[in-house]
Design an enzyme around this catalytic site. Structure first.
Site, mmCIF file in Angstrom:
data_model
loop_
_atom_site.group_PDB
_atom_site.id
_atom_site.type_symbol
_atom_site.label_atom_id
_atom_site.label_comp_id
_atom_site.label_asym_id
_atom_site.label_seq_id
_atom_site.Cartn_x
_atom_site.Cartn_y
_atom_site.Cartn_z
ATOM 1 C CE LYS A 1 -4.077 -1.994 0.611
ATOM 2 N NZ LYS A 1 -5.158 -1.872 -0.371
ATOM 3 C CG ASP B 1 -4.046 -0.734 -3.753
ATOM 4 O OD1 ASP B 1 -4.438 0.262 -4.405
ATOM 5 O OD2 ASP B 1 -4.823 -1.512 -3.165
ATOM 6 C CD GLU C 1 -4.881 -2.850 -6.676
ATOM 7 O OE1 GLU C 1 -4.038 -3.754 -6.813
ATOM 8 O OE2 GLU C 1 -5.735 -2.876 -5.781
ATOM 9 C CE LYS D 1 -10.964 -4.710 -2.536
ATOM 10 N NZ LYS D 1 -9.900 -4.465 -3.512
ATOM 11 C CG ASP E 1 -9.256 -2.260 -6.185
ATOM 12 O OD1 ASP E 1 -10.343 -2.825 -6.328
ATOM 13 O OD2 ASP E 1 -8.524 -2.492 -5.197
HETATM 14 MG MG MG Z 1 -6.752 -1.844 -4.282
#
Ligand code: MG
Length: 305
Positions: free
Chosen positions: A135, A164, A191, A240, A216
């Site tokens: 992240k 991300d 991302e 997701k 995303d």
């Molecule tokens: Mg993500």
């Protein structure tokens, strides 16, 4: 006709999940069960992530509470688009969660934000993870770039790293990250560099740099997925399943447009995870690891029903 019942649950993260949206400590969701006329029971999971674009846990719970104890397939297919995690939970329950063979899947291991990632990737590597996700956009950029430089020196050549940003970068920061990513060989993609409302700028960035970009948050729900495709996105789509809505609609879309899809966890229990992985086996790009390597964050326990 199905007999319907449900049970809310709470699970505490082993280490809080830090993203540019903030810190997440407790996962709340709902396990539902449907028993058909032959007495066969199947389970589904509602695992919303409201800060990501799905309904809230409370909205999902209120929806379950107002349903009668006997429901039909028609009830399920009339769940509104405002409740995508409910759509997923109910339809995957009637699709009866088969135990598929997941041997074809490889997994991406999720690392914590900041410096802690440098200490944790080795443990995941020892468990055979070769793709990692880190992240960014959580700490000041100068600090993260220093950690990134260490990563590029320490990760073995076989490793792949996904960054991300969870929509947390400015346009200039995104350009800097992409410029640096272009100069290493370990980045698989970056991302959601910018926010959901900045698709046009993301499209622009995807033409300026070699490093692949994945959407995303921009494609959290089915309507968003469709809209981004229509607006010309042909890069990577992170899906997701747990919050995207009806599995049948996702299946139809992926098969029709053959998108480059990476399937990713919404921190479900085993019930939602199985339903999501069943779709991944069927629809994910087989050359990309699925984002379900989250044991560092939640224990792989089974929900109590
Ligand atoms: Mg993500």
């Amino acid at each position: 006709m199905y007999q319907f019942s449900f049970q809310p649950y709470q699970r505490t993260f082993k280490q809080p999940l830090q993203t540019s949206h903030g810190t997440w400590k407790i996962r709340e969701g709902i396990i539902l069960s449907l028993t058909d006329n032959f007495g066969k029971t199947s389970w589904g999971e509602i695992a919303p992530i409201s800060w990501f674009g799905s309904e809230t846990f409370t909205q999902a719970l209120n929806y379950c509470r107002q349903l009668p104890t006997e429901i039909t397939t028609e009830t399920i297919y009339s769940i509104p688009d405002l409740l995508p995690a409910c759509q997923f939970g109910f339809e995957s329950a009637i699709g009866a969660n088969k135990n598929q063979n997941y041997n074809s899947l490889t997994y991406s291991g999720l690392l914590p934000a900041g410096k802690a990632a440098l200490q944790q990737w080795g443990k995941l590597w020892a468990q055979d993870y070769r793709t990692f996700k880190w992240k960014i956009g959580v700490y000041p950029i100068a600090e993260e770039l220093e950690i990134f430089a260490e990563f590029t020196h320490s990760l073995p050549a076989l490793a792949k790293l996904r960054l991300d940003a969870n929509g947390g970068l400015t346009y200039d920061e995104a350009k800097l990250w992409l410029y640096l990513c272009d100069r290493t060989k370990i980045i698989e993609f970056i991302e959601q560099p910018l926010g959901v409302e900045q698709l046009e700028q993301i499209l622009e960035l995807s033409k300026l740099y070699k490093t692949a970009i994945a959407l995303d948050e921009s494609v959290a729900t089915f309507n968003q997925l469709q809209a981004c495709y229509q607006e010309g996105w042909r890069g990577i789509f992170v899906i997701k399943p747990s919050i995207i809505g009806f599995p049948s609609r996702l299946r139809e879309f992926c098969q029709k447009y053959n998108i480059d899809a990476v399937f990713s966890s919404a921190f479900e229990t085993e019930i939602g995870r199985k339903a999501a992985l069943n779709l991944a086996v069927e629809l994910a790009n087989p050359n990309r690891a699925v984002g379900f390597g989250i044991d560092n964050f939640l224990s792989p326990d089974t929900a109590r029903i």
